[in-house]
Design a protein around this motif. Structure first.
Motif, PDB file in Angstrom:
ATOM      1  N   VAL A  79       0.816  -1.213   0.000  1.00  0.00           N
ATOM      2  CA  VAL A  79       0.000   0.000   0.000  1.00  0.00           C
ATOM      3  C   VAL A  79       0.846   1.257   0.000  1.00  0.00           C
ATOM      4  O   VAL A  79       0.317   2.365  -0.069  1.00  0.00           O
ATOM      5  N   ASP A  80       2.158   1.130   0.091  1.00  0.00           N
ATOM      6  CA  ASP A  80       3.055   2.278  -0.036  1.00  0.00           C
ATOM      7  C   ASP A  80       4.418   1.778  -0.476  1.00  0.00           C
ATOM      8  O   ASP A  80       4.658   0.574  -0.608  1.00  0.00           O
ATOM      9  N   ALA A  81       5.328   2.711  -0.706  1.00  0.00           N
ATOM     10  CA  ALA A  81       6.625   2.357  -1.265  1.00  0.00           C
ATOM     11  C   ALA A  81       7.453   1.481  -0.339  1.00  0.00           C
ATOM     12  O   ALA A  81       8.289   0.698  -0.795  1.00  0.00           O
ATOM     13  N   THR A  82       7.229   1.577   0.980  1.00  0.00           N
ATOM     14  CA  THR A  82       8.062   0.823   1.917  1.00  0.00           C
ATOM     15  C   THR A  82       7.848  -0.675   1.819  1.00  0.00           C
ATOM     16  O   THR A  82       8.658  -1.447   2.341  1.00  0.00           O
ATOM     17  N   ALA A  83       6.768  -1.131   1.172  1.00  0.00           N
ATOM     18  CA  ALA A  83       6.484  -2.568   1.076  1.00  0.00           C
ATOM     19  C   ALA A  83       6.839  -3.148  -0.283  1.00  0.00           C
ATOM     20  O   ALA A  83       6.523  -4.306  -0.558  1.00  0.00           O
ATOM     21  N   LEU A  84       7.506  -2.388  -1.139  1.00  0.00           N
ATOM     22  CA  LEU A  84       7.779  -2.864  -2.492  1.00  0.00           C
ATOM     23  C   LEU A  84       8.712  -4.063  -2.538  1.00  0.00           C
ATOM     24  O   LEU A  84       8.719  -4.797  -3.530  1.00  0.00           O
ATOM     25  N   ASN A  85       9.504  -4.268  -1.484  1.00  0.00           N
ATOM     26  CA  ASN A  85      10.397  -5.437  -1.535  1.00  0.00           C
ATOM     27  C   ASN A  85       9.625  -6.745  -1.502  1.00  0.00           C
ATOM     28  O   ASN A  85      10.199  -7.808  -1.722  1.00  0.00           O
ATOM     29  N   ARG A  86       8.317  -6.713  -1.264  1.00  0.00           N
ATOM     30  CA  ARG A  86       7.526  -7.934  -1.347  1.00  0.00           C
ATOM     31  C   ARG A  86       7.306  -8.389  -2.786  1.00  0.00           C
ATOM     32  O   ARG A  86       7.012  -9.563  -3.026  1.00  0.00           O
ATOM     33  N   VAL A  87       7.416  -7.479  -3.733  1.00  0.00           N
ATOM     34  CA  VAL A  87       7.123  -7.837  -5.117  1.00  0.00           C
ATOM     35  C   VAL A  87       8.333  -7.740  -6.035  1.00  0.00           C
ATOM     36  O   VAL A  87       8.246  -8.116  -7.197  1.00  0.00           O
ATOM     37  N   ALA A  88       9.458  -7.233  -5.530  1.00  0.00           N
ATOM     38  CA  ALA A  88      10.674  -7.131  -6.331  1.00  0.00           C
ATOM     39  C   ALA A  88      11.836  -7.631  -5.476  1.00  0.00           C
ATOM     40  O   ALA A  88      12.316  -6.912  -4.601  1.00  0.00           O
ATOM     41  N   PRO A  89      12.303  -8.861  -5.692  1.00  0.00           N
ATOM     42  CA  PRO A  89      13.309  -9.452  -4.806  1.00  0.00           C
ATOM     43  C   PRO A  89      14.607  -8.657  -4.717  1.00  0.00           C
ATOM     44  O   PRO A  89      15.292  -8.740  -3.695  1.00  0.00           O
TER      45      PRO A  89
END
Length: 834
Positions: A79-89
Motif C-alpha cells: 500500500v506504499d513504497a516501503t512494502a515494495l520489496n515484497r514484489v521485487a526481490p
C-alpha cells in the motif's frame, strides 16, 4: 531454528507470489506492441510494460525488470513504497525516521534521504520523476502496475540513477465506460482501509477517473509508534481531441499523519578503553534486557528509558540520557501533470509537463536521537518530450528533459548534549537530451544503442548552528560527569531550544542576549572551581554552487531464437551527480559512476504454460556515494553523503512460473548476489583530548581504524572487503496459487514464502549491524463469483511473526537501535466492482 525448519519444509511445497508478480501473473494480456503477440498460444498471461518508452509485454522487454499488476500489489499488501520489496526481490526499502525512505537495488542505494540528497533509485509516478522520495509514501492508489528496473538507467529516464528505477503507473480513464470499485479492509492493529474508484464518460470523447483511499492503523510497537494514518486522492480527465491527438490531465493529493516510524533498543556500546575483551576496540556492547530488546517494544517504554538512563552517557556533557521526544508526522503532498500524445503518422510525439509540491513536518527519533525535527518545503517542475518513429529497418526515439527543483528546510537533530540546527535553501536544475536507436538487422536480430547528455547545476545557501554542552568536571578515574546539568530540550531552532532552559542555568548571562548567538557560555550551577559546564554555540554558513555534466550510454543486442525465446546482452553506464551536505568538514561530495554488463534470456515453453527467465550481471561501481549517519568535523553525529570507494557486484537471477493445471499456478525467483566493497574508506575526526593517548577514543565501528596523528588527530576507517549494504547473498521466493471451482463461485488460495540470507543493515559494520537470515510465509483465500463483481479475501502475512531488521544503527549516547519490517498482520478485505 525449529521455526525455520518448519518454514523450510513449507518452501518445498510452495512458490512465492512476488516473483510471479514480477514476471507474469494475471496481467492485462498481450498488447498491440507485442512482437509475436498473435503467435503466442493460450496459457500464461504477461504484463504489458512501458519501461522502454514503448508498449511491450514483460516477456519481450530485453532488460532486467520486475513488474506487478495493481491486483497483485493489493493481494501482497503493498500500500506504499516501503512494502515494495515484497514484489521485487532485488529491491529493499528502508525508513529510518520521518518521511525519508531509502532504496537499495543489489547493494546500490541510501539508508535514507533528506531535502538535499539524491536517491540512487529513480522514483517515477505516472511518468514523472519525483525528486524527494518522501512524497512516494502515499502514492499507491488505483494502480495499473509497478515496474522495478534493475541497474543504471543512463539513457531513457529523467535524472540519471545508478541503481535502478521504480515506475508507479496508475490506471487511466477509459472512454465510454461507466464503472468503478469500492472496497474495505479490516485487520489486526485496528487497521482499516476504505477505497473507491469511479470511471465515467463525459460525452463520446471525454472520460474522467476519480479515486480515493483512507487508511489507519495502530502502531506496531508497544510504545505506539509505527502506525499509519494516510489519505490519497487522484482525479484524471482524458480528452480524445481527434483520432490522432489525446490529452490526459491528472491531479493528486495525499497526506501522511500520525506518529510515524518506531525504533527498538538493542543495547549500548559503552566506553571500555584498552579492554582486551571489548566487543570492538575500546567499546563493549551492553545488550538490553529482554523486556527492552524484544522486537517491537519501542524506545519510549518505561523499561527502555530506565535501561538507557542507567547505561548510556552522551558526550561531551555526560548528563543522564533521558527524555526522548515522542514522534509525530504531518506531511502533505500534491501534484499536477499532463500527458499529450500526438500521432503524426510516421512520428509519435509525447509531452509530459508536471508540477509537484511536498511539505514535511516531522518529529522522529531515527537512529536513537532525543528528537529530530524536519520542516521542509520542496517544489519541482519538469517537462519531458519524446518523439519516436521508424525509418526502414531503424526504430528511433529522441527526447529532451528539463527538471527544476527548490527545497527550503528547517531541521534540527538533538543528541542530548549536542544539537545541529540547519536552515537551507537548495536549487537544482537538470537538463538532458537523449536518444535510442534500434536497428533490425533481421526480423529476429536487433542492435540497440542509447545515448544521453546530462547537464546539472545546483546551489545551496545554508546556515548551521551547532550547539554543544561540554562538562568541565573530570574525576581522577572515569569519564567526565555533569549529572546536575540538563541536556538540551528539543526545538526547531537554536532560539527555540534555549528559550526552554531555565535562565538560572546561565550565571554569566543567557546566550539569548547575544546577537548572533555564538561563543562559549558558563552553563549549569557553579561548583567549587567555577561553572560545571560550558554551552558552546558555533554558527557556520555554507554557500556554494556546483554542477556536473556527463554522457551515459547503452549498447545491446537482442535475438529471438524462436517467437517464444529471447536472449539479450547489454552494457550500460550510469552516473549520479554530486551534491552538498550541511555538515562541517563534509560540505560537498563528488559524482558516482557505474558500469553494468547483463546477459539475459526470457523463455516460454509448453504452449506458454511455463515461463522461465534468466539473468547474469556484473556491475562496477566507482566513487560510490553513501548517505548515512556519521561524525562531522566537530565531532557531532550528522547525516551526510560521502564518497566511500568502489565495489564489484556479480550475480545471477532466475524466475519462473508454471501453469501446472488450468487451476494450479506455481512461481518462484532465485537470486544469487556477490556484492563486495573493493575499496571503502573514509576519515573521521578523533574526539579525544590532546592529553589522551593515541587510539584511546576510537570510532564505534567494526571496520579497521588507524590513528592519524597531526595538528588535528583523526582516524582512517577502512571497510574494504566488506559485503555491500542490504545485499543478501541468497534471495529465494516461492509460491503456489490454487483455484477451486464451486459451481457459480470460485475459491482461490495462495501460499507464499520468501527467504533472505544475512545482510548488513547498518553502516558501521558493527556486530549488531547484521540482520540474520529470515523466512516469511503469507497466505490468502479469495472467494468470488465466476461472473460478477464482488470478492472477499482473507489474508495473513508473516505467518510465523518473523522479526526482520531493516535498519540497525548507533545514535546518541551510542545507543544501538533497530527498525523492523511489519510483524504478523491479518485481516479481511471485501470489494465490489461495477
Amino acid at each position: 531454528m525449529q521455526k525455520h525448519l518448519f518454514a523450510g519444509t513449507a518452501l518445498s511445497l510452495a512458490l512465492i507470489c512476488q516473483p510471479a508478480m514480477a514476471q507474469d501473473a494475471a496481467g492485462p494480456g498481450n498488447s498491440a506492441g507485442d512482437r509475436a503477440a498473435d503467435q503466442r498460444p493460450a496459457g500464461l498471461n504477461v504484463i504489458t510494460v512501458t519501461a522502454q518508452r514503448r508498449e511491450e509485454t514483460l516477456q519481450d522487454a530485453a532488460i532486467p525488470i520486475n513488474a506487478a499488476t495493481g491486483d497483485q500489489l493489493e493481494l501482497a499488501g503493498v500500500v506504499d513504497a516501503t512494502a515494495l520489496n515484497r514484489v521485487a526481490p532485488s529491491l529493499y526499502v528502508v525508513n529510518g525516521g520521518g518521511s525519508n525512505p531509502g532504496y537499495f537495488v543489489r547493494g546500490v542505494g541510501n539508508f535514507t534521504n533528506n531535502g538535499y540528497t539524491n536517491p540512487a533509485i529513480a522514483f517515477n509516478i505516472d511518468g514523472v520523476y519525483i525528486g524527494r522520495p518522501s512524497s512516494t509514501i502515499a502514492s499507491f492508489l488505483d494502480l495499473n502496475r509497478v515496474e522495478v528496473l534493475k541497474g543504471p538507467q543512463g539513457t531513457l529516464y529523467g535524472r540519471n540513477a545508478t541503481g535502478g528505477a521504480v515506475n508507479v503507473i496508475p490506471n487511466t480513464p477509459e472512454l465510454g465506460v461507466l464503472g468503478g470499485e469500492v472496497s474495505g479492509q479490516y485487520g489486526n492493529y485496528d487497521a482499516y482501509q476504505l477505497t473507491a474508484v469511479l470511471n465515467a464518460p463525459i460525452g463520446e470523447r471525454i472520460a474522467a477517473r476519480l479515486a480515493g483511499t483512507v487508511s489507519e492503523r495502530d502502531g506496531f510497537y508497544d510504545d505506539g509508534t509505527g502506525d499509519a494514518d494516510d489519505l490519497a486522492l487522484r482525479g484524471q480527465l482524458l480528452f480524445e481531441v481527434s483520432d490522432t491527438l489525446d490529452i490526459r490531465l491528472s491531479a493528486d493529493y495525499s497526506t501522511t499523519k500520525g506518529v510515524g516510524p518506531g525504533v527498538n533498543v538493542d543495547g549500548v556500546y559503552a566506553f571500555s578503553p584498552f579492554n582486551p575483551g571489548a566487543t570492538i576496540p575500546n567499546w563493549n556492547f551492553v545488550p538490553a534486557p529482554d523486556n527492552v530488546s524484544q522486537p517491537f517494544t519501542g524506545i519510549h517504554t518505561p523499561q527502555a528509558g530506565e535501561f538507557i538512563r542507567d547505561t548510556a552517557t552522551a558526550a561531551p556533557l555526560y548528563s543522564p540520557v533521558t527524555g526522548y521526544a515522542y514522534p509525530s508526522r504531518d506531511d502533505e503532498f500534491w501534484g499536477m501533470n499532463a500527458e499529450v500524445n500526438l500521432d503524426l503518422g510516421d512520428l509519435d510525439l509525447v509531452v509530459i509537463p508536471a508540477y509537484r509540491e511536498s511539505r514535511l513536518d516531522n518529529q522522529f527519533n531515527g537512529a536513537p536521537f532525543r528528537g529530530a525535527v524536519q520542516q521542509d518545503l520542496a517544489t519541482q517542475f519538469s517537462i519531458e518530450a519524446r518523439a519516436s518513429g521508424a525509418l526502414g529497418q531503424l526504430d528511433w526515439l529522441l527526447g529532451a528533459y528539463y527538471f527544476d527543483e527548490s527545497v527550503s528546510g528547517l531541521n534540527s537533530y538533538n543528541q542530548f548534549s549536542t544539537v545541529s540546527f540547519n536552515r537551507f535553501d537548495t536549487d537544482t536544475e537538470s537538463t538532458a537530451v537523449f536518444g535510442r536507436l534500434t536497428y533490425n538487422l533481421t526480423e529476429d536480430f536487433r542492435l540497440v544503442g542509447g545515448l544521453r547528455y546530462t547537464d546539472e547545476a545546483r546551489s545551496i545557501d545554508a546556515r548551521v548552528d551547532s550547539l554543544a554542552g561540554v562538562c568541565l568536571i573530570e574525576p581522577a578515574f572515569g569519564p567526565p560527569s555533569c549529572p546536575q546539568v540538563p541536556n538540551f530540550p528539543v526545538g526547531l531552532t537554536l532560539r527555540d531550544t534555549l528559550e526552554q532552559l531555565d535562565p538560572a542555568l546561565f550565571p554569566a548571562g543567557s546566550p539569548l542576549n547575544a546577537d548572533p548567538i555564538a561563543g562559549a557560555f558558563p552553563y549549569g550551577p557553579f561548583g567549587m572551581t567555577g561553572p560545571q559546564a560550558l554551552l558552546i554555540a558555533t554558527p557556520t554558513d555554507i554557500v556554494r554552487d556546483s554542477g556536473d555534466e556527463e554522457v551515459t550510454y547503452r549498447l545491446a543486442a537482442e535475438y529471438d531464437i524462436t517467437p517464444d525465446n529471447l536472449v539479450y546482452a547489454s552494457f550500460e553506464t550510469g552516473f549520479r551527480a554530486g551534491g552538498f551536505n550541511i555538515t562541517v568538514g563534509q560540505e560537498e561530495y563528488e559524482p558516482e559512476y557505474i558500469d553494468a554488463w547483463t546477459l539475459g534470456s526470457k523463455n516460454s515453453f509448453f504452449d506458454n504454460r511455463l515461463q522461465m527467465n534468466l539473468e547474469v550481471f556484473y556491475w562496477e561501481y566507482r566513487g560510490q556515494q553513501l548517505a548515512a549517519l556519521g561524525v562531522d568535523g566537530r565531532g557531532n553525529n550528522s547525516f551526510y553523503t560521502r564518497n566511500v570507494g568502489e565495489s564489484s557486484i556479480t550475480g545471477a537471477e532466475m524466475d519462473f512460473q508454471f501453469l501446472a493445471t488450468p487451476n494450479t499456478l506455481l512461481r518462484g525467483n532465485v537470486q544469487y548476489l556477490d556484492a563486495t566493497y573493493d575499496s571503502f574508506s573514509y576519515n573521521q575526526v578523533d574526539l579525544s583530548d590532546a592529553t589522551d593517548p593515541p587510539n584511546f577514543l576510537t570510532p564505534v565501528t567494526g571496520c579497521d581504524a588507524t590513528q592519524v596523528l597531526g595538528p588535528q588527530r583523526s582516524f582512517d576507517i577502512d571497510c574494504s572487503g566488506k559485503p555491500a549494504l542490504n545485499a543478501p547473498e541468497w534471495t529465494l521466493n516461492l509460491g503456489i496459487e490454487q483455484t477451486v471451482p464451486l459451481g457459480d463461485l470460485e475459491l482461490t488460495g495462495t501460499f507464499d514464502s520468501r527467504y533472505r540470507s544475512n545482510r548488513v543493515v547498518g553502516f558501521a559494520y558493527l556486530p549488531t549491524s547484521n540482520s540474520g537470515d529470515d523466512l516469511t510465509l503469507d497466505a490468502s483465500l479469495t472467494l468470488r463469483p465466476v461472473v460478477g463483481g464482488w470478492r472477499a479475501t482473507a489474508f495473513i502475512r508473516n505467518i510465523t511473526d518473523e522479526a526482520m531488521p531493516t535498519l540497525r544503527q548507533v545514535g546518541a549516547g551510542n545507543v544501538s537501535g533497530t527498525v523492523y519490517e511489519p510483524p504478523r498482520t491479518y485481516g479481511l478485505r471485501l470489494g465490489y466492482e461495477f
